[in-house]
Enzyme design. Structure first.
Site, PDB file in Angstrom:
ATOM      1  CG  ASP A   1      -7.904   2.369  -2.511  1.00 40.94           C
ATOM      2  OD1 ASP A   1      -6.935   1.925  -1.861  1.00 40.94           O
ATOM      3  OD2 ASP A   1      -9.090   2.078  -2.252  1.00 40.94           O
TER       4      ASP A   1
ATOM      5  CB  ILE B   1      -3.498  -2.399  -2.128  1.00 39.28           C
ATOM      6  CG1 ILE B   1      -2.087  -2.494  -2.700  1.00 39.28           C
ATOM      7  CG2 ILE B   1      -4.139  -3.788  -2.114  1.00 39.28           C
ATOM      8  CD1 ILE B   1      -1.175  -3.459  -1.953  1.00 39.28           C
ATOM      9  CG  ASP B   2     -10.487  -0.727  -3.598  1.00 39.83           C
ATOM     10  OD1 ASP B   2     -10.796  -0.663  -2.402  1.00 39.83           O
ATOM     11  OD2 ASP B   2     -11.323  -0.770  -4.524  1.00 39.83           O
TER      12      ASP B   2
ATOM     13  CD  GLU C   1      -7.166   3.047   1.790  1.00 38.62           C
ATOM     14  OE1 GLU C   1      -7.947   2.501   2.587  1.00 38.62           O
ATOM     15  OE2 GLU C   1      -6.814   2.545   0.717  1.00 38.62           O
TER      16      GLU C   1
ATOM     17  CB  THR D   1      -5.845  -4.480   2.114  1.00 35.95           C
ATOM     18  OG1 THR D   1      -5.770  -3.121   1.687  1.00 35.95           O
ATOM     19  CG2 THR D   1      -4.483  -4.930   2.587  1.00 35.95           C
TER      20      THR D   1
ATOM     21  CG  ASP E   1      -1.965  -1.042   1.241  1.00 40.38           C
ATOM     22  OD1 ASP E   1      -3.094  -0.737   0.835  1.00 40.38           O
ATOM     23  OD2 ASP E   1      -1.670  -2.171   1.653  1.00 40.38           O
TER      24      ASP E   1
ATOM     25  CG  ASP F   1     -12.899   2.942  -0.934  1.00 40.80           C
ATOM     26  OD1 ASP F   1     -11.851   2.388  -1.307  1.00 40.80           O
ATOM     27  OD2 ASP F   1     -13.174   3.138   0.257  1.00 40.80           O
TER      28      ASP F   1
END
Length: 371
Positions: free
Chosen positions: A161, A163-164, A89, A166, A66, A308
Protein backbone atom coordinates in the site's frame (compact mmCIF):
# COMPACT_ATOMS: atom_id res chain seq x y z
CA UNK A 1 25.07 -38.69 29.26
CA UNK A 2 27.40 -35.71 28.67
CA UNK A 3 27.46 -36.41 24.96
CA UNK A 4 23.67 -36.50 24.87
CA UNK A 5 23.44 -33.17 26.69
CA UNK A 6 25.94 -31.59 24.31
CA UNK A 7 23.89 -32.84 21.38
CA UNK A 8 20.70 -31.41 22.84
CA UNK A 9 22.34 -28.03 23.57
CA UNK A 10 23.86 -27.95 20.08
CA UNK A 11 20.42 -28.61 18.58
CA UNK A 12 18.85 -25.92 20.78
CA UNK A 13 21.33 -23.20 19.84
CA UNK A 14 21.22 -24.20 16.19
CA UNK A 15 17.42 -24.03 16.25
CA UNK A 16 17.43 -20.68 18.08
CA UNK A 17 19.92 -19.25 15.59
CA UNK A 18 17.76 -20.45 12.71
CA UNK A 19 14.67 -18.83 14.26
CA UNK A 20 16.55 -15.58 14.84
CA UNK A 21 17.58 -15.31 11.20
CA UNK A 22 14.26 -16.46 9.70
CA UNK A 23 13.03 -13.81 7.24
CA UNK A 24 15.97 -11.59 8.17
CA UNK A 25 16.69 -10.77 4.52
CA UNK A 26 13.03 -10.10 3.77
CA UNK A 27 12.78 -7.68 6.68
CA UNK A 28 16.00 -5.95 5.65
CA UNK A 29 14.77 -5.45 2.08
CA UNK A 30 11.33 -4.32 3.27
CA UNK A 31 12.77 -1.70 5.64
CA UNK A 32 15.04 -0.35 2.89
CA UNK A 33 12.16 -0.18 0.39
CA UNK A 34 9.81 1.54 2.85
CA UNK A 35 12.55 3.98 3.89
CA UNK A 36 13.11 5.10 0.29
CA UNK A 37 9.36 5.30 -0.30
CA UNK A 38 8.95 7.50 2.78
CA UNK A 39 11.56 9.91 1.42
CA UNK A 40 9.81 9.89 -1.96
CA UNK A 41 6.31 10.54 -0.58
CA UNK A 42 7.54 13.29 1.75
CA UNK A 43 9.18 14.96 -1.23
CA UNK A 44 5.98 14.66 -3.26
CA UNK A 45 3.97 16.34 -0.53
CA UNK A 46 6.33 19.30 -0.44
CA UNK A 47 6.17 19.71 -4.22
CA UNK A 48 2.63 18.48 -4.92
CA UNK A 49 0.88 20.16 -7.83
CA UNK A 50 -2.91 19.98 -7.77
CA UNK A 51 -3.30 18.85 -11.40
CA UNK A 52 -1.12 15.82 -10.62
CA UNK A 53 -3.97 14.24 -8.69
CA UNK A 54 -6.21 11.58 -10.24
CA UNK A 55 -9.50 10.26 -8.92
CA UNK A 56 -10.12 6.53 -8.77
CA UNK A 57 -13.46 4.87 -9.35
CA UNK A 58 -14.17 4.98 -5.59
CA UNK A 59 -13.54 8.75 -5.62
CA UNK A 60 -10.56 8.62 -3.29
CA UNK A 61 -7.68 10.83 -4.39
CA UNK A 62 -4.57 9.24 -5.81
CA UNK A 63 -1.39 11.23 -6.26
CA UNK A 64 1.76 10.77 -8.21
CA UNK A 65 3.24 9.60 -4.91
CA UNK A 66 1.09 6.45 -4.85
CA UNK A 67 2.24 5.34 -8.30
CA UNK A 68 5.87 6.34 -7.87
CA UNK A 69 6.15 4.65 -4.47
CA UNK A 70 4.60 1.42 -5.76
CA UNK A 71 6.95 1.46 -8.77
CA UNK A 72 9.90 1.97 -6.42
CA UNK A 73 8.98 -0.77 -3.94
CA UNK A 74 8.00 -3.23 -6.67
CA UNK A 75 11.31 -2.70 -8.47
CA UNK A 76 13.27 -3.41 -5.29
CA UNK A 77 11.22 -6.54 -4.56
CA UNK A 78 11.61 -7.78 -8.13
CA UNK A 79 15.39 -7.53 -7.86
CA UNK A 80 15.60 -9.04 -4.37
CA UNK A 81 12.95 -11.76 -4.72
CA UNK A 82 12.24 -12.21 -8.45
CA UNK A 83 9.88 -15.16 -7.97
CA UNK A 84 7.59 -13.50 -5.43
CA UNK A 85 4.25 -12.15 -6.72
CA UNK A 86 2.91 -8.82 -5.47
CA UNK A 87 -0.56 -7.67 -4.46
CA UNK A 88 -0.50 -3.90 -4.83
CA UNK A 89 -3.17 -1.23 -4.61
CA UNK A 90 -2.40 0.63 -7.84
CA UNK A 91 -2.25 -0.28 -11.53
CA UNK A 92 -0.81 1.72 -14.41
CA UNK A 93 -3.69 1.58 -16.90
CA UNK A 94 -4.47 5.33 -16.57
CA UNK A 95 -0.80 6.13 -17.10
CA UNK A 96 -0.35 4.21 -20.35
CA UNK A 97 -2.79 6.33 -22.37
CA UNK A 98 -1.81 9.60 -24.03
CA UNK A 99 -3.88 11.68 -21.60
CA UNK A 100 -1.75 10.34 -18.75
CA UNK A 101 1.60 11.38 -20.27
CA UNK A 102 2.26 14.40 -18.07
CA UNK A 103 1.58 12.45 -14.89
CA UNK A 104 3.49 9.44 -16.24
CA UNK A 105 6.58 11.53 -16.87
CA UNK A 106 6.42 12.99 -13.37
CA UNK A 107 6.04 9.51 -11.81
CA UNK A 108 9.00 8.12 -13.77
CA UNK A 109 11.14 11.04 -12.63
CA UNK A 110 10.14 10.62 -8.98
CA UNK A 111 10.65 6.86 -8.96
CA UNK A 112 14.07 7.15 -10.59
CA UNK A 113 15.12 9.87 -8.16
CA UNK A 114 14.28 7.50 -5.31
CA UNK A 115 15.92 4.47 -6.91
CA UNK A 116 19.16 6.28 -7.73
CA UNK A 117 19.58 8.06 -4.38
CA UNK A 118 22.90 7.24 -2.66
CA UNK A 119 23.17 3.91 -0.89
CA UNK A 120 22.37 4.09 2.81
CA UNK A 121 23.07 1.73 5.69
CA UNK A 122 21.54 -1.67 4.91
CA UNK A 123 21.14 -1.05 1.16
CA UNK A 124 22.39 -3.53 -1.43
CA UNK A 125 23.01 -2.52 -5.09
CA UNK A 126 21.67 -5.93 -6.11
CA UNK A 127 18.22 -4.63 -5.18
CA UNK A 128 18.37 -2.18 -8.09
CA UNK A 129 19.13 0.89 -5.97
CA UNK A 130 21.96 3.42 -5.97
CA UNK A 131 23.50 5.79 -8.51
CA UNK A 132 23.09 4.72 -12.12
CA UNK A 133 20.12 2.40 -11.48
CA UNK A 134 17.59 4.35 -13.54
CA UNK A 135 14.68 2.44 -15.04
CA UNK A 136 12.84 3.14 -18.29
CA UNK A 137 9.22 4.28 -18.34
CA UNK A 138 8.09 0.84 -19.53
CA UNK A 139 10.04 -0.89 -16.77
CA UNK A 140 8.49 1.28 -14.08
CA UNK A 141 4.96 0.97 -15.47
CA UNK A 142 5.45 -2.79 -15.54
CA UNK A 143 6.69 -2.60 -11.95
CA UNK A 144 3.43 -0.90 -10.93
CA UNK A 145 1.38 -3.52 -12.77
CA UNK A 146 3.34 -6.31 -11.09
CA UNK A 147 0.99 -5.62 -8.19
CA UNK A 148 -1.96 -7.13 -10.06
CA UNK A 149 -1.53 -10.59 -8.49
CA UNK A 150 -4.87 -12.06 -7.39
CA UNK A 151 -3.60 -13.35 -4.05
CA UNK A 152 -4.39 -16.79 -2.67
CA UNK A 153 -3.80 -19.28 0.12
CA UNK A 154 -0.55 -20.88 -1.04
CA UNK A 155 3.05 -19.69 -1.34
CA UNK A 156 4.74 -16.34 -0.84
CA UNK A 157 3.38 -12.95 -1.83
CA UNK A 158 3.98 -9.33 -0.92
CA UNK A 159 1.35 -6.67 -0.32
CA UNK A 160 2.04 -2.99 -1.05
CA UNK A 161 0.00 0.00 0.00
CA UNK A 162 2.22 2.84 -1.28
CA UNK A 163 0.30 5.61 0.48
CA UNK A 164 -2.23 4.30 2.97
CA UNK A 165 -4.45 7.17 4.03
CA UNK A 166 -4.18 9.34 0.93
CA UNK A 167 -6.54 11.98 2.33
CA UNK A 168 -4.36 12.30 5.42
CA UNK A 169 -1.35 12.58 3.13
CA UNK A 170 -2.97 15.40 1.17
CA UNK A 171 -3.83 17.22 4.42
CA UNK A 172 -0.26 16.90 5.67
CA UNK A 173 -1.43 14.64 8.48
CA UNK A 174 -1.03 10.90 9.07
CA UNK A 175 -0.41 8.43 6.27
CA UNK A 176 1.70 5.30 5.98
CA UNK A 177 3.82 3.38 3.49
CA UNK A 178 2.92 -0.27 4.09
CA UNK A 179 4.61 -3.50 3.00
CA UNK A 180 4.10 -7.09 4.11
CA UNK A 181 5.14 -10.62 3.23
CA UNK A 182 2.44 -13.30 3.43
CA UNK A 183 3.40 -16.99 3.31
CA UNK A 184 0.66 -19.61 3.02
CA UNK A 185 -2.01 -17.14 4.19
CA UNK A 186 -0.07 -15.99 7.27
CA UNK A 187 1.67 -12.62 7.52
CA UNK A 188 5.34 -13.23 8.31
CA UNK A 189 6.86 -9.77 7.86
CA UNK A 190 5.28 -6.34 8.17
CA UNK A 191 6.84 -2.90 7.78
CA UNK A 192 5.00 0.42 8.14
CA UNK A 193 6.62 3.81 7.47
CA UNK A 194 4.98 6.84 9.12
CA UNK A 195 6.78 10.05 8.06
CA UNK A 196 4.42 12.35 10.00
CA UNK A 197 4.03 10.35 13.22
CA UNK A 198 5.89 11.80 16.23
CA UNK A 199 9.09 9.93 17.00
CA UNK A 200 8.18 10.05 20.69
CA UNK A 201 4.61 11.17 21.52
CA UNK A 202 5.77 12.23 24.99
CA UNK A 203 8.45 14.48 23.49
CA UNK A 204 7.13 16.23 20.36
CA UNK A 205 10.29 18.30 20.17
CA UNK A 206 12.10 15.21 18.89
CA UNK A 207 10.33 15.62 15.56
CA UNK A 208 8.42 13.23 13.34
CA UNK A 209 9.04 10.13 11.26
CA UNK A 210 9.42 6.48 12.21
CA UNK A 211 9.42 3.02 10.70
CA UNK A 212 7.71 0.09 12.43
CA UNK A 213 8.73 -3.48 11.71
CA UNK A 214 7.69 -6.95 12.86
CA UNK A 215 8.68 -10.52 12.00
CA UNK A 216 6.59 -13.49 13.08
CA UNK A 217 7.92 -14.86 16.37
CA UNK A 218 10.59 -12.17 16.68
CA UNK A 219 8.74 -9.20 18.13
CA UNK A 220 7.97 -5.68 16.94
CA UNK A 221 10.16 -2.61 16.96
CA UNK A 222 10.26 1.05 16.06
CA UNK A 223 13.17 2.40 14.03
CA UNK A 224 14.24 5.83 12.93
CA UNK A 225 13.13 7.01 9.50
CA UNK A 226 16.64 6.05 8.37
CA UNK A 227 15.97 2.46 9.44
CA UNK A 228 18.31 2.58 12.45
CA UNK A 229 18.12 2.74 16.28
CA UNK A 230 15.56 -0.05 16.92
CA UNK A 231 13.34 0.21 19.99
CA UNK A 232 11.32 -2.89 21.06
CA UNK A 233 7.56 -2.35 21.17
CA UNK A 234 5.13 -3.87 23.66
CA UNK A 235 1.51 -2.85 24.14
CA UNK A 236 1.22 -1.62 27.73
CA UNK A 237 -1.46 -3.10 30.01
CA UNK A 238 -4.78 -1.28 30.25
CA UNK A 239 -5.03 0.38 33.64
CA UNK A 240 -8.60 1.67 33.30
CA UNK A 241 -11.38 1.05 30.80
CA UNK A 242 -12.68 4.57 31.47
CA UNK A 243 -9.41 6.05 30.18
CA UNK A 244 -9.14 3.74 27.17
CA UNK A 245 -9.14 5.59 23.84
CA UNK A 246 -10.35 4.11 20.59
CA UNK A 247 -8.10 4.63 17.59
CA UNK A 248 -10.35 5.25 14.61
CA UNK A 249 -10.36 6.73 11.13
CA UNK A 250 -10.72 10.47 10.55
CA UNK A 251 -13.27 9.85 7.83
CA UNK A 252 -16.64 8.65 9.13
CA UNK A 253 -17.19 7.07 5.71
CA UNK A 254 -14.30 4.66 6.39
CA UNK A 255 -15.45 3.46 9.80
CA UNK A 256 -18.67 4.04 11.72
CA UNK A 257 -18.02 6.66 14.39
CA UNK A 258 -21.56 6.29 15.76
CA UNK A 259 -21.08 2.55 16.23
CA UNK A 260 -17.80 3.17 18.03
CA UNK A 261 -19.55 5.67 20.31
CA UNK A 262 -22.07 3.00 21.28
CA UNK A 263 -19.28 0.56 22.05
CA UNK A 264 -17.52 3.19 24.16
CA UNK A 265 -20.71 3.71 26.15
CA UNK A 266 -21.14 -0.05 26.64
CA UNK A 267 -17.60 -0.26 28.04
CA UNK A 268 -17.96 2.82 30.22
CA UNK A 269 -15.21 4.64 28.34
CA UNK A 270 -15.01 8.33 29.20
CA UNK A 271 -12.07 9.34 27.00
CA UNK A 272 -12.66 10.61 23.49
CA UNK A 273 -11.31 8.75 20.44
CA UNK A 274 -7.94 9.35 18.82
CA UNK A 275 -8.54 9.83 15.10
CA UNK A 276 -5.96 9.50 12.36
CA UNK A 277 -5.74 8.09 8.86
CA UNK A 278 -3.92 4.94 7.76
CA UNK A 279 -2.19 2.04 9.46
CA UNK A 280 -0.44 4.61 11.63
CA UNK A 281 -3.25 3.61 14.03
CA UNK A 282 -1.76 0.12 14.35
CA UNK A 283 1.66 1.63 15.02
CA UNK A 284 0.25 4.00 17.61
CA UNK A 285 -1.55 1.16 19.37
CA UNK A 286 1.74 -0.70 19.76
CA UNK A 287 3.25 2.33 21.52
CA UNK A 288 0.35 2.72 23.95
CA UNK A 289 -1.38 5.61 22.22
CA UNK A 290 -4.99 4.57 22.46
CA UNK A 291 -6.08 1.22 23.84
CA UNK A 292 -7.90 -0.36 20.90
CA UNK A 293 -8.28 0.08 17.16
CA UNK A 294 -11.87 -0.38 16.03
CA UNK A 295 -12.95 -0.34 12.38
CA UNK A 296 -16.54 -1.27 11.58
CA UNK A 297 -17.78 -1.00 7.98
CA UNK A 298 -20.30 1.63 6.99
CA UNK A 299 -21.36 0.00 3.71
CA UNK A 300 -23.18 -3.32 3.47
CA UNK A 301 -21.04 -5.93 1.73
CA UNK A 302 -17.80 -3.96 2.04
CA UNK A 303 -14.70 -6.15 2.07
CA UNK A 304 -11.44 -4.96 3.56
CA UNK A 305 -8.35 -5.11 1.33
CA UNK A 306 -5.51 -7.30 2.56
CA UNK A 307 -2.89 -4.56 2.08
CA UNK A 308 -4.83 -2.32 4.49
CA UNK A 309 -4.34 -4.68 7.44
CA UNK A 310 -1.58 -7.25 6.84
CA UNK A 311 1.38 -5.15 8.12
CA UNK A 312 -0.64 -3.77 11.03
CA UNK A 313 -1.89 -7.18 12.08
CA UNK A 314 1.55 -8.71 12.55
CA UNK A 315 2.85 -5.52 14.18
CA UNK A 316 0.12 -5.66 16.84
CA UNK A 317 0.40 -9.40 17.39
CA UNK A 318 4.17 -9.24 17.79
CA UNK A 319 3.74 -6.35 20.23
CA UNK A 320 1.55 -8.59 22.41
CA UNK A 321 -1.88 -7.72 21.04
CA UNK A 322 -4.77 -9.53 19.39
CA UNK A 323 -6.40 -8.76 16.03
CA UNK A 324 -9.73 -10.29 14.99
CA UNK A 325 -12.88 -9.37 13.15
CA UNK A 326 -16.09 -8.47 15.00
CA UNK A 327 -17.02 -12.17 15.26
CA UNK A 328 -13.77 -12.97 17.02
CA UNK A 329 -12.40 -14.73 13.94
CA UNK A 330 -8.79 -14.23 12.82
CA UNK A 331 -8.24 -12.15 9.68
CA UNK A 332 -7.92 -14.45 6.65
CA UNK A 333 -5.25 -13.27 4.20
CA UNK A 334 -5.56 -16.32 1.94
CA UNK A 335 -8.81 -15.51 0.12
CA UNK A 336 -7.49 -13.20 -2.59
CA UNK A 337 -7.12 -9.43 -2.56
CA UNK A 338 -9.72 -8.94 0.20
CA UNK A 339 -10.38 -10.36 3.65
CA UNK A 340 -13.47 -12.11 2.29
CA UNK A 341 -16.11 -12.68 4.94
CA UNK A 342 -14.20 -11.04 7.78
CA UNK A 343 -16.49 -8.30 9.12
CA UNK A 344 -14.86 -5.36 10.84
CA UNK A 345 -11.49 -5.23 12.58
CA UNK A 346 -10.74 -5.12 16.32
CA UNK A 347 -7.14 -4.75 17.52
CA UNK A 348 -6.20 -4.39 21.17
CA UNK A 349 -3.90 -5.64 23.91
CA UNK A 350 -4.50 -9.19 25.11
CA UNK A 351 -5.85 -7.96 28.44
CA UNK A 352 -8.69 -5.92 26.95
CA UNK A 353 -9.45 -7.41 23.52
CA UNK A 354 -12.09 -9.85 24.80
CA UNK A 355 -13.94 -7.04 26.57
CA UNK A 356 -13.94 -4.83 23.48
CA UNK A 357 -15.10 -7.78 21.36
CA UNK A 358 -17.95 -8.54 23.77
CA UNK A 359 -19.07 -4.90 23.72
CA UNK A 360 -18.96 -4.83 19.90
CA UNK A 361 -21.10 -7.96 19.71
CA UNK A 362 -23.54 -6.56 22.29
CA UNK A 363 -24.02 -3.37 20.28
CA UNK A 364 -24.35 -5.35 17.04
CA UNK A 365 -27.06 -7.47 18.64
CA UNK A 366 -28.95 -4.41 19.85
CA UNK A 367 -28.86 -2.79 16.41
CA UNK A 368 -29.95 -5.98 14.67
CA UNK A 369 -32.88 -6.34 17.08
CA UNK A 370 -34.15 -2.91 16.02
CA UNK A 371 -34.28 -3.83 12.32
Amino acid sequence: MLTALRTRFAWFFSSSSSMATSYAQEEKVAIAAVRRACVLTSSVFEKLIKNETLVKGDKSPVTVGDFAAQALISTILQNAFPNDPIVGEEDASDLRVESGKAMRDRIISLANDALTAPLAAGDDPLWGVGPGRDQSADQLLDAIDRGNHTGGSQGRMWTIDPIDGTKGFLRGEQYAVCLSLIVDSKVQVGVIGCPNLPIDPAHPEKGTGAIFSAVRGQGARQLSLEGTDPIPLRIPPTTSLEALKFLESVEAAHSSHSFNDRVSAALGIKAGPLRMDSQAKYASLCRGEGGAYLRMPTVVGYKEKIWDHAPGQILVEEAGGVVTDSRGEPLDFGLGRTLGKNYGVIAAGKDVHSQVLAAVQKVQGELEAKV
